[in-house]
Write a protein that holds these residues in place. Sequence first.
Motif, PDB file in Angstrom:
ATOM      1  N   ALA A 267       0.826  -1.211   0.000  1.00 61.69           N
ATOM      2  CA  ALA A 267       0.000   0.000   0.000  1.00 61.69           C
ATOM      3  C   ALA A 267       0.860   1.262   0.000  1.00 61.69           C
ATOM      4  CB  ALA A 267      -0.942   0.000   1.203  1.00 61.69           C
ATOM      5  N   LEU A 268       2.115   1.153   0.416  1.00 61.96           N
ATOM      6  CA  LEU A 268       3.009   2.320   0.446  1.00 61.96           C
ATOM      7  C   LEU A 268       3.600   2.666  -0.919  1.00 61.96           C
ATOM      8  CD1 LEU A 268       4.970   1.578   3.737  1.00 61.96           C
ATOM      9  CD2 LEU A 268       3.132   3.233   3.401  1.00 61.96           C
ATOM     10  N   LEU A 269       3.498   1.764  -1.887  1.00 59.06           N
ATOM     11  CA  LEU A 269       4.134   1.988  -3.189  1.00 59.06           C
ATOM     12  C   LEU A 269       3.547   3.164  -3.963  1.00 59.06           C
ATOM     13  CD1 LEU A 269       4.870  -1.510  -4.708  1.00 59.06           C
ATOM     14  CD2 LEU A 269       6.473   0.171  -3.817  1.00 59.06           C
ATOM     15  N   GLU A 270       2.317   3.503  -3.711  1.00 64.02           N
ATOM     16  CA  GLU A 270       1.653   4.557  -4.476  1.00 64.02           C
ATOM     17  C   GLU A 270       2.000   5.966  -4.024  1.00 64.02           C
ATOM     18  OE1 GLU A 270      -0.013   3.872  -7.247  1.00 64.02           O
ATOM     19  OE2 GLU A 270       0.559   1.803  -6.818  1.00 64.02           O
ATOM     20  N   GLY A 271       2.621   6.106  -2.885  1.00 68.71           N
ATOM     21  CA  GLY A 271       2.856   7.445  -2.346  1.00 68.71           C
ATOM     22  C   GLY A 271       4.316   7.758  -2.144  1.00 68.71           C
ATOM     23  N   ARG A 272       4.541   8.619  -1.175  1.00 67.18           N
ATOM     24  CA  ARG A 272       5.895   9.014  -0.800  1.00 67.18           C
ATOM     25  C   ARG A 272       6.179   8.516   0.607  1.00 67.18           C
ATOM     26  NH1 ARG A 272       7.140  14.998  -1.385  1.00 67.18           N
ATOM     27  NH2 ARG A 272       5.501  15.153   0.138  1.00 67.18           N
ATOM     28  N   ILE A 273       7.457   8.421   0.919  1.00 66.83           N
ATOM     29  CA  ILE A 273       7.878   7.948   2.231  1.00 66.83           C
ATOM     30  C   ILE A 273       8.944   8.896   2.768  1.00 66.83           C
ATOM     31  CG2 ILE A 273       9.603   6.378   1.236  1.00 66.83           C
ATOM     32  CD1 ILE A 273       8.906   4.403   3.503  1.00 66.83           C
ATOM     33  N   ALA A 274       8.864   9.190   4.044  1.00 66.07           N
ATOM     34  CA  ALA A 274       9.849  10.054   4.696  1.00 66.07           C
ATOM     35  C   ALA A 274      10.932   9.167   5.297  1.00 66.07           C
ATOM     36  CB  ALA A 274       9.188  10.884   5.785  1.00 66.07           C
ATOM     37  N   VAL A 275      12.180   9.472   4.971  1.00 67.77           N
ATOM     38  CA  VAL A 275      13.304   8.693   5.485  1.00 67.77           C
ATOM     39  C   VAL A 275      14.371   9.632   6.034  1.00 67.77           C
ATOM     40  CG1 VAL A 275      12.896   6.767   3.910  1.00 67.77           C
ATOM     41  CG2 VAL A 275      14.455   8.581   3.234  1.00 67.77           C
ATOM     42  N   HIS A 276      15.121   9.137   6.995  1.00 66.45           N
ATOM     43  CA  HIS A 276      16.275   9.876   7.507  1.00 66.45           C
ATOM     44  C   HIS A 276      17.474   9.564   6.605  1.00 66.45           C
ATOM     45  CE1 HIS A 276      14.229  10.986  11.147  1.00 66.45           C
ATOM     46  NE2 HIS A 276      14.137   9.752  11.586  1.00 66.45           N
ATOM     47  N   PRO A 277      18.321  10.539   6.328  1.00 67.45           N
ATOM     48  CA  PRO A 277      19.539  10.269   5.553  1.00 67.45           C
ATOM     49  C   PRO A 277      20.661   9.741   6.459  1.00 67.45           C
ATOM     50  CG  PRO A 277      19.333  12.620   5.918  1.00 67.45           C
ATOM     51  CD  PRO A 277      18.106  11.979   6.527  1.00 67.45           C
ATOM     52  N   ASN A 278      20.368   8.665   7.193  1.00 67.29           N
ATOM     53  CA  ASN A 278      21.270   7.975   8.120  1.00 67.29           C
ATOM     54  C   ASN A 278      21.582   8.746   9.397  1.00 67.29           C
ATOM     55  OD1 ASN A 278      21.180   5.883   6.351  1.00 67.29           O
ATOM     56  ND2 ASN A 278      23.280   6.047   5.675  1.00 67.29           N
ATOM     57  N   VAL A 279      20.942   9.863   9.606  1.00 68.24           N
ATOM     58  CA  VAL A 279      20.953  10.587  10.880  1.00 68.24           C
ATOM     59  C   VAL A 279      19.525  11.068  11.104  1.00 68.24           C
ATOM     60  CG1 VAL A 279      23.365  11.354  10.775  1.00 68.24           C
ATOM     61  CG2 VAL A 279      21.574  12.784   9.809  1.00 68.24           C
ATOM     62  N   ASN A 280      19.158  11.321  12.352  1.00 73.57           N
ATOM     63  CA  ASN A 280      17.775  11.738  12.582  1.00 73.57           C
ATOM     64  C   ASN A 280      17.631  13.253  12.725  1.00 73.57           C
ATOM     65  OD1 ASN A 280      18.818  12.084  15.107  1.00 73.57           O
ATOM     66  ND2 ASN A 280      17.276  10.886  16.173  1.00 73.57           N
ATOM     67  N   THR A 281      18.557  14.003  12.146  1.00 73.93           N
ATOM     68  CA  THR A 281      18.478  15.462  12.198  1.00 73.93           C
ATOM     69  C   THR A 281      17.854  16.044  10.938  1.00 73.93           C
ATOM     70  OG1 THR A 281      20.719  15.628  11.308  1.00 73.93           O
ATOM     71  CG2 THR A 281      20.474  15.651  13.716  1.00 73.93           C
TER      72      THR A 281
ATOM     73  N   THR B 243       8.037   6.268  -2.915  1.00 73.40           N
ATOM     74  CA  THR B 243       8.364   4.940  -2.397  1.00 73.40           C
ATOM     75  C   THR B 243       8.878   4.034  -3.504  1.00 73.40           C
ATOM     76  OG1 THR B 243       6.642   5.252  -0.739  1.00 73.40           O
ATOM     77  CG2 THR B 243       7.502   3.031  -1.004  1.00 73.40           C
ATOM     78  N   ALA B 244       8.282   4.107  -4.677  1.00 72.28           N
ATOM     79  CA  ALA B 244       8.738   3.283  -5.797  1.00 72.28           C
ATOM     80  C   ALA B 244      10.180   3.620  -6.172  1.00 72.28           C
ATOM     81  CB  ALA B 244       7.807   3.463  -6.991  1.00 72.28           C
ATOM     82  N   ASP B 245      10.561   4.892  -6.072  1.00 72.50           N
ATOM     83  CA  ASP B 245      11.949   5.284  -6.361  1.00 72.50           C
ATOM     84  C   ASP B 245      12.906   4.716  -5.320  1.00 72.50           C
ATOM     85  OD1 ASP B 245      11.126   6.675  -8.603  1.00 72.50           O
ATOM     86  OD2 ASP B 245      11.159   8.632  -7.599  1.00 72.50           O
ATOM     87  N   LEU B 246      12.492   4.718  -4.054  1.00 69.95           N
ATOM     88  CA  LEU B 246      13.311   4.134  -2.994  1.00 69.95           C
ATOM     89  C   LEU B 246      13.534   2.649  -3.258  1.00 69.95           C
ATOM     90  CD1 LEU B 246      14.758   4.171  -0.234  1.00 69.95           C
ATOM     91  CD2 LEU B 246      12.515   3.740   0.802  1.00 69.95           C
ATOM     92  N   VAL B 247      12.465   1.943  -3.607  1.00 75.43           N
ATOM     93  CA  VAL B 247      12.569   0.507  -3.902  1.00 75.43           C
ATOM     94  C   VAL B 247      13.514   0.290  -5.079  1.00 75.43           C
ATOM     95  CG1 VAL B 247      11.287  -1.516  -4.709  1.00 75.43           C
ATOM     96  CG2 VAL B 247      10.335  -0.083  -2.894  1.00 75.43           C
ATOM     97  N   SER B 248      13.381   1.084  -6.131  1.00 71.04           N
ATOM     98  CA  SER B 248      14.251   0.953  -7.305  1.00 71.04           C
ATOM     99  C   SER B 248      15.714   1.198  -6.941  1.00 71.04           C
ATOM    100  CB  SER B 248      13.823   1.928  -8.400  1.00 71.04           C
ATOM    101  OG  SER B 248      12.554   1.594  -8.890  1.00 71.04           O
ATOM    102  N   LEU B 249      15.973   2.238  -6.147  1.00 73.03           N
ATOM    103  CA  LEU B 249      17.332   2.552  -5.718  1.00 73.03           C
ATOM    104  C   LEU B 249      17.941   1.394  -4.939  1.00 73.03           C
ATOM    105  CD1 LEU B 249      19.734   4.505  -5.070  1.00 73.03           C
ATOM    106  CD2 LEU B 249      18.433   5.141  -3.029  1.00 73.03           C
ATOM    107  N   LEU B 250      17.204   0.901  -3.953  1.00 79.84           N
ATOM    108  CA  LEU B 250      17.722  -0.184  -3.122  1.00 79.84           C
ATOM    109  C   LEU B 250      17.987  -1.431  -3.954  1.00 79.84           C
ATOM    110  CD1 LEU B 250      15.507   0.277   0.058  1.00 79.84           C
ATOM    111  CD2 LEU B 250      17.929   0.881  -0.215  1.00 79.84           C
ATOM    112  N   ARG B 251      17.031  -1.804  -4.807  1.00 83.39           N
ATOM    113  CA  ARG B 251      17.220  -3.000  -5.632  1.00 83.39           C
ATOM    114  C   ARG B 251      18.395  -2.831  -6.593  1.00 83.39           C
ATOM    115  NH1 ARG B 251      10.846  -4.424  -6.773  1.00 83.39           N
ATOM    116  NH2 ARG B 251      10.552  -5.701  -4.888  1.00 83.39           N
TER     117      ARG B 251
END
Length: 84
Positions: A40-54, A61-69
């Motif tokens: 259900a998250l694939l259709e939208g956007r997701i907020a992520v930390h760039p390895n720090v929580n500041t 979300t689809a772009d994140l999945v593509s990047l990781l894969r």
Amino acid sequence: RSLSFASADELREVLQLDTGAVTPLALLNAREVTLYLDEALLEGRIAVHPNVNTATVWLRTADLVSLLRAQGVSVEVVPFPCLP
């Protein structure tokens, strides 16, 4: 093993993160970890930390999945059951 949160020691050892900075982007440092993502998250956007929580970065979300894969990270997109 059963699904659980990682300990602070495991976060540092496997994902190279401190507690509170958990992010799917850290999987670029730990390709042996599989990301399970609700379909259900694939259709939208997701907020992520760039390895720090500041800071927070919004990604499609689809772009994140593509990047990781593309970087060799295992990503499983599955339907998570709704809780009553």
